[in-house]
Design an enzyme around this catalytic site. Sequence first.
Site, short mmCIF file in Angstrom:
data_model
loop_
_atom_site.label_atom_id
_atom_site.label_comp_id
_atom_site.label_asym_id
_atom_site.label_seq_id
_atom_site.Cartn_x
_atom_site.Cartn_y
_atom_site.Cartn_z
N ASP A 55 0.88 -1.04 -0.05
CA ASP A 55 -0.22 -0.03 -0.08
C ASP A 55 0.78 1.13 -0.02
O ASP A 55 1.36 1.83 1.13
CB ASP A 55 -0.81 -0.17 1.28
CG ASP A 55 -1.60 1.12 1.26
OD1 ASP A 55 -2.79 1.16 0.31
OD2 ASP A 55 -1.60 1.97 2.00
N TYR A 60 3.89 9.57 1.23
CA TYR A 60 4.54 8.90 2.04
C TYR A 60 6.03 9.25 1.67
O TYR A 60 7.12 8.79 2.62
CB TYR A 60 4.27 7.47 1.94
CG TYR A 60 2.71 6.83 2.27
CD1 TYR A 60 2.02 7.78 3.18
CD2 TYR A 60 2.45 5.72 2.13
CE1 TYR A 60 0.69 7.51 3.30
CE2 TYR A 60 1.14 5.36 2.47
CZ TYR A 60 0.17 6.13 3.02
OH TYR A 60 -0.81 5.86 3.28
N LYS A 89 -1.60 6.43 -4.33
CA LYS A 89 -2.70 7.32 -4.24
C LYS A 89 -2.39 8.79 -4.45
O LYS A 89 -1.18 9.09 -4.40
CB LYS A 89 -3.04 7.43 -2.60
CG LYS A 89 -3.14 6.15 -2.07
CD LYS A 89 -3.62 6.03 -0.41
CE LYS A 89 -3.57 4.63 0.12
NZ LYS A 89 -2.17 4.44 0.67
N HIS A 122 -6.77 9.92 -1.94
CA HIS A 122 -6.38 9.54 -0.75
C HIS A 122 -7.26 10.18 0.35
O HIS A 122 -7.86 9.39 1.10
CB HIS A 122 -4.98 10.36 -0.45
CG HIS A 122 -4.19 9.58 0.67
ND1 HIS A 122 -2.80 9.54 0.47
CD2 HIS A 122 -4.53 9.06 1.76
CE1 HIS A 122 -2.16 8.87 1.67
NE2 HIS A 122 -3.20 8.72 2.40
N1 LIG Z 1 -5.60 5.86 3.20
C1 LIG Z 1 -5.25 6.45 4.51
O1 LIG Z 1 -5.67 7.65 4.59
C2 LIG Z 1 -4.20 5.90 5.39
C3 LIG Z 1 -4.14 6.39 6.79
C4 LIG Z 1 -3.55 5.73 7.61
C5 LIG Z 1 -2.58 4.63 7.21
N2 LIG Z 1 -2.79 4.09 6.03
C6 LIG Z 1 -1.78 2.83 5.65
O2 LIG Z 1 -2.23 2.03 6.61
C7 LIG Z 1 -0.80 1.30 6.83
C8 LIG Z 1 -0.86 0.76 8.35
O3 LIG Z 1 -1.28 1.87 9.36
P1 LIG Z 1 -0.35 2.31 10.62
O4 LIG Z 1 1.17 1.90 10.53
O5 LIG Z 1 -0.77 3.72 11.02
O6 LIG Z 1 -0.90 1.29 11.86
P2 LIG Z 1 -0.73 -0.35 12.16
O7 LIG Z 1 -0.35 -1.18 11.06
O8 LIG Z 1 -1.91 -0.56 12.88
O9 LIG Z 1 0.34 -0.27 13.29
C9 LIG Z 1 1.79 -0.18 12.90
C10 LIG Z 1 2.63 -0.55 14.21
O10 LIG Z 1 2.26 -1.58 14.90
C11 LIG Z 1 3.26 -2.30 15.44
N3 LIG Z 1 3.37 -3.64 14.96
C12 LIG Z 1 3.22 -4.05 13.60
N4 LIG Z 1 3.15 -5.60 13.55
C13 LIG Z 1 3.30 -5.84 14.90
C14 LIG Z 1 3.61 -7.28 15.43
N5 LIG Z 1 3.39 -8.51 14.84
N6 LIG Z 1 3.65 -7.34 17.06
C15 LIG Z 1 3.39 -6.26 17.54
N7 LIG Z 1 3.58 -4.75 17.12
C16 LIG Z 1 3.29 -4.76 15.82
C17 LIG Z 1 4.48 -1.55 14.80
O11 LIG Z 1 5.16 -0.66 16.23
P3 LIG Z 1 6.56 -0.40 16.38
O12 LIG Z 1 7.19 -0.08 15.40
O13 LIG Z 1 6.51 0.41 17.60
O14 LIG Z 1 7.14 -1.86 16.69
C18 LIG Z 1 4.01 -0.71 13.67
O15 LIG Z 1 4.69 0.45 13.73
C19 LIG Z 1 0.01 2.40 6.91
O16 LIG Z 1 1.41 2.16 6.62
C20 LIG Z 1 -0.59 3.11 5.54
O17 LIG Z 1 0.14 1.99 4.23
C21 LIG Z 1 -3.64 4.64 5.12
#
Ligand SMILES: NC(=O)c1ccc[n+]([C@@H]2O[C@H](COP(=O)([O-])OP(=O)(O)OC[C@H]3O[C@@H](n4cnc5c(N)ncnc54)[C@H](OP(=O)(O)O)[C@@H]3O)[C@@H](O)[C@H]2O)c1
Length: 337
Positions: A55, A60, A89, A122
Amino acid sequence: MTSFIDPKSVPQRKLYTGDYMPAIGMGTFGSDRFTPEQVSEAVAGAIRSGYRLFDCAAVYGNEHLIGEVFQNAFDKGEVKREELFITSKVWNDMQGRGDVLISCAKSLKDLHLDYIDLFFIHWPFANYHAPGCDGDSRNPDSKPFSADAFMETWRQCERLVEMGLVKHIGMSNMTIPKLEAVLPLCRIQPAVLEMELHPCFQQPELFDYCKAHDIQPIGFCPIGSPSRPERDKTDEDIADVQVPELVEIANAHNVHPAIVCLKWAVQRGQIPIPFSVREQQYVGNLKCVTEDPLTDREMGIMKSLDRNNRLIKGQVFLWEGAKGWEDLWDLDGVISK
Ligand SMILES: NC(=O)c1ccc[n+]([C@@H]2O[C@H](COP(=O)([O-])OP(=O)(O)OC[C@H]3O[C@@H](n4cnc5c(N)ncnc54)[C@H](OP(=O)(O)O)[C@@H]3O)[C@@H](O)[C@H]2O)c1
């Protein structure tokens, strides 16, 4: 040596076009915690681990490095282009009549691709804010949602499909009232809706609406984005991975609570896109959906954990006269003006 999960063992989702996409992918938003180099290195490792969905987004700031990783993987024969499902996006400052094509052309060049599998708008308005800006910052030029302005951008996305530069188009951060306003106007329907989805924020009405309209939900922040920047946190936010019932299920499966969030997401039917640069985490995140599913009883408990706890409130996109972040999400059932 990176562990390899056979992509054939990863569940797939069928889109209304008849094409398939993996039921889990990797997010690539490093925010202000990880450099573009760290994120692209993780993408390289993730390809070797068996990830096939990434994604991406122009905002980004790392597509140029991720593109080098894709090119390298193709050159080395690690993966074929058609085996990957890559999204990108258009950011808010590139919406409108001409700029969408320019934005897509830049993403294609940066990603070293001649087509993108899925291209999103987006956010559903052109309200720009600089990446990483303070949560209190506002842009005086911001405007409320307008179906006409949105459709101007969507028409450009439709052109990208017609030009063969993009296979599918999708929307992100939409609400039911906004979808009701624009879906009848679309010549090409959105294949997916990317939306915030995690155990404490399940958006059941929007989820069901998507399913009823053959729009595949993609869930961002699937683990509840535990390490998001302070500017995106409020005192009321609940940490999904600390909810006692969820921790209990994790203990029963001998896994981290993050893994339970992902198993639940895939079994419910959305496509989670967890982010991590840590190999052990991203490998585990993919592997977990190929084994040891949650039981029906556990899925029932997970359903009961919804607390309507939106984490990404989007307040930096508010326009003058808006009451608060709730206006971005049409909580009264009509499009907020
Ligand atoms: N369309 C949109 O508007 C929008 C908005 C937001 C996000 N996104 C997309 O969604 C993706 C994911 O969102 P996000 O990064 O905010 O949230 P997330 O995936 O819910 O959380 C990521 C964090 O969770 C922890 N983690 C991941 N795998 C783990 C595991 N197996 N065990 C323990 N902890 C784990 C890590 O923290 P640590 O690094 O501290 O270990 C990581 O930084 C983004 O990268 C982006 O591509 C899209």
